[in-house]
Scaffold this motif. Sequence first.
Motif, PDB file in Angstrom:
ATOM      1  N   GLY B 210       0.796  -1.230   0.000  1.00 57.85           N
ATOM      2  CA  GLY B 210       0.000   0.000   0.000  1.00 57.85           C
ATOM      3  C   GLY B 210       0.817   1.262   0.000  1.00 57.85           C
ATOM      4  O   GLY B 210       0.304   2.330   0.287  1.00 57.85           O
ATOM      5  N   SER B 211       2.120   1.162  -0.340  1.00 57.55           N
ATOM      6  CA  SER B 211       2.928   2.375  -0.326  1.00 57.55           C
ATOM      7  C   SER B 211       2.490   3.325  -1.414  1.00 57.55           C
ATOM      8  O   SER B 211       2.078   2.922  -2.487  1.00 57.55           O
ATOM      9  CB  SER B 211       4.411   2.034  -0.519  1.00 57.55           C
ATOM     10  N   GLU B 212       2.583   4.604  -1.117  1.00 59.11           N
ATOM     11  CA  GLU B 212       2.156   5.621  -2.064  1.00 59.11           C
ATOM     12  C   GLU B 212       3.154   5.734  -3.190  1.00 59.11           C
ATOM     13  O   GLU B 212       4.334   5.507  -3.026  1.00 59.11           O
ATOM     14  CB  GLU B 212       2.037   6.973  -1.360  1.00 59.11           C
ATOM     15  N   GLU B 215       1.842   3.134  -7.629  1.00 57.20           N
ATOM     16  CA  GLU B 215       0.804   2.790  -8.586  1.00 57.20           C
ATOM     17  C   GLU B 215       1.180   3.292  -9.975  1.00 57.20           C
ATOM     18  O   GLU B 215       1.640   4.415 -10.143  1.00 57.20           O
ATOM     19  CB  GLU B 215      -0.513   3.440  -8.144  1.00 57.20           C
TER      20      GLU B 215
END
Lengths: 113, 217
Positions: B210-212, B215
């Motif tokens: 879920g690291s920013e 994506e």
Amino acid sequence: MGKQEVGRTVSRREIIKLAGTAAAFCTSFGFLHGSQVGGAVQDKHLQQDKHITQHKWERAEIKWYSGNALLHSSAIPAKVAKHLESDVNATVEVKLFRSGQMLRNLGTIQGKH
Amino acid sequence: MAGPHEILGMSRLLGIGTTEFLAKYTDNGGTTLRFGEEDGRCVFVTESACRVHPRRPLVCRLYPLGRATDGTGEERFARFPKQEGCEAEYGTDGTIADFLAAQGVAPYLEWSLRYGEVYRRMLGLLDRIGVEGRVETEDGGEAGAAGSHPVSDRDPLSSWQDIDASLSAYCAAKGIAVPAGIDEAIDLHLAAMQEWLDGLEARMGAAPEGSEGEEKT
């Protein structure tokens, strides 16, 4: 979310190069980073007057004129001016009201355009 | 504003390398074309024309339009007032699409998109680096990741901005020939940067869930 500690095989020099390259791309392409929206990247290609692009705003004012005669001047609050300067979606709308009812919208100003 | 691929195109038109171009014609860490201190004009604008017009950057091709995209890729355009002394046609006839086609912006937008993907990866990696984190320095000591070294305003912020120099080093290390064509050089430049980021990612280990910034779109 906390930041992870960098592995020991990534050198300070490499991190500086990474940060420098990202900064260069940010400026030369006009990329913006919306860190609150999952790393979304915006790019802006805005040809502006060099004088404007090289200086941050210090103050924004609304001025009322009658012909060429200045009738009144009022500074936009600093936090609003900062918002206008930094947010491409920020706008100012000038509307006329009477008894709480809007009579007319004089127009919309986009701070970044 | 001038990206490394645009600097490459202009330098080829002038018959010089990107290293020389960056030194002679750019400011702000190699990110913008130089403007005259007295007349405020772009260094390439003469009395009659633009010296690099066939290879002018995207921002010049778009003028008098400004273009912005949001996080979803949706485009918005703004129109700027005609600048004093501008002799270009300026009107409201025609469509934006026709104007963009006439200015040959398509490959420049594509390159911008591809460099944007590289930029997004860089931000993802930087996001994983705590500014207060302790990282290994060259001499084995430790220092804050935000440490900096003084650079001239006219020095490029990154060696990756200099396509000729970076590709020369990359191709020498790989034992391959430096591409002669502009498009091929840009393709290899992008590939070399992705490879560099692959290496950094591998050494930093797996991204936390879920690291920013990781994506990709």
